[in-house]
Write an enzyme that holds these catalytic residues in place. Sequence first.
Site, PDB file in Angstrom:
ATOM      1  N   TYR A  18      14.100   2.737 -14.286  1.00  0.00           N
ATOM      2  CA  TYR A  18      13.009   2.046 -14.392  1.00  0.00           C
ATOM      3  C   TYR A  18      12.895   0.974 -15.386  1.00  0.00           C
ATOM      4  O   TYR A  18      12.766  -0.129 -15.062  1.00  0.00           O
ATOM      5  CB  TYR A  18      11.667   2.971 -14.626  1.00  0.00           C
ATOM      6  CG  TYR A  18      10.542   2.326 -14.645  1.00  0.00           C
ATOM      7  CD1 TYR A  18       9.974   1.538 -13.807  1.00  0.00           C
ATOM      8  CD2 TYR A  18       9.918   2.500 -15.947  1.00  0.00           C
ATOM      9  CE1 TYR A  18       8.899   0.830 -14.277  1.00  0.00           C
ATOM     10  CE2 TYR A  18       8.944   1.845 -16.468  1.00  0.00           C
ATOM     11  CZ  TYR A  18       8.139   1.077 -15.359  1.00  0.00           C
ATOM     12  OH  TYR A  18       6.995   0.508 -15.774  1.00  0.00           O
ATOM     13  N   THR A  21       2.038   2.920  -2.674  1.00  0.00           N
ATOM     14  CA  THR A  21       1.178   3.523  -3.848  1.00  0.00           C
ATOM     15  C   THR A  21       0.098   3.091  -4.122  1.00  0.00           C
ATOM     16  O   THR A  21      -0.733   3.839  -4.719  1.00  0.00           O
ATOM     17  CB  THR A  21       1.969   3.693  -5.067  1.00  0.00           C
ATOM     18  OG1 THR A  21       2.448   2.268  -5.454  1.00  0.00           O
ATOM     19  CG2 THR A  21       3.333   4.637  -4.801  1.00  0.00           C
ATOM     20  N   LEU A  79       0.820  -1.319  -0.001  1.00  0.00           N
ATOM     21  CA  LEU A  79      -0.103   0.097   0.082  1.00  0.00           C
ATOM     22  C   LEU A  79       0.930   1.175  -0.048  1.00  0.00           C
ATOM     23  O   LEU A  79       0.436   2.312   0.559  1.00  0.00           O
ATOM     24  CB  LEU A  79      -1.022  -0.030   1.212  1.00  0.00           C
ATOM     25  CG  LEU A  79      -1.923  -1.269   1.113  1.00  0.00           C
ATOM     26  CD1 LEU A  79      -3.048  -1.136   2.229  1.00  0.00           C
ATOM     27  CD2 LEU A  79      -2.786  -1.179  -0.056  1.00  0.00           C
TER      28      LEU A  79
END
Length: 317
Positions: A139, A35, A33
């Site tokens: 990323y 995001t 939790l």
Amino acid sequence: MKLLVTGGAGYVGSVVSALLLEAGHEVVVLDDLSTGHEDAVPQGARLVRGTLRDTAADVLAGAGFEAVLHFAAKSLVGESVEKPGLYWDKNLGESLALLDAMRLAGVPRIVFSSTAATYGEPESTPILETAPTRPTNPYGASKLAIDTALAEYARLHGLGGVSLRYFNVAGAYGRHGERHTVETHLIPNVLKIAQGDGAAVRMFGDDYPTPDGTCVRDYIHVTDLGRAHLLALDACAPGTHQIFNLGSGTGSSVQEVVDVCREVTGREIPAEVAPRRAGDPAVLVASSEKIQAELGWKPERDLRTMIDDAWTFLRSR
Ligand code: UDP
């Protein structure tokens, strides 16, 4: 099947969880939790709150899971450039903890949420799965490393893995839509302006080598994307790692997206040209021929439907 969905409180993970439940599967969501949102977890799924590193082994041990769908990740490109260590640790490190927990518990299959960012700046479009992978930010690099790890676990330990490389996901599935605290994506940002939240859309660059000068992207409806995960789950075969691109195969420019948002909302939506955003390639369009040919998947919802559904979702909140 009894399934673990990591990141099932997030945007794509919650849509896939809802579709899996509708198809009759048993779903346990594992999410820290950080995001995601507790109320995004669909009714009927059990939520376990925790990180993969601390919790996955306990959740999976002796529980009879047949597969994992792995969405839990950090996913902000800009943040990844600022804090690469965080991305290597959370994305790659925690995924390795998950893979080892699966191996110990004897869970044979995984469907992984990979990304077009693994390809980086393309040499040609549409992008095939055989295109060179040269991510331009941590990323994309961390997601590519997980794809590589999946291939190794398949070869060495007999895991059946499928990586789905998403292009630009948009739209909503009922009460499941985009609710990022830091919103960088184009469509939700344009619709926020339509709602009066902000002065004008900032279109990052209008001097790209594209028909109208703005960047072209391949938008895919989250419901179409979600359906692909159910097909991928059936396609996981022991000892193999397969990669499929997921896009609609159609390019839409930033200007076109803003225009369709104006039509759908009936609002003026002021827009201004802003400087280019660092690292944005001019055109990113997927070839999704492989998943169409091999898994029988086809996109069914166009850009207008994505924007319509995202707009309905936003106004319902
Ligand atoms: N974009 C824009 N204004 C915004 C957000 C995004 O012009 O407020 C552009 C961005 O530069 C890119 C396209 O819209 O060309 C899609 O960006 P997004 O962040 O939605 O997805 P990305 O393709 O970066 O994954």
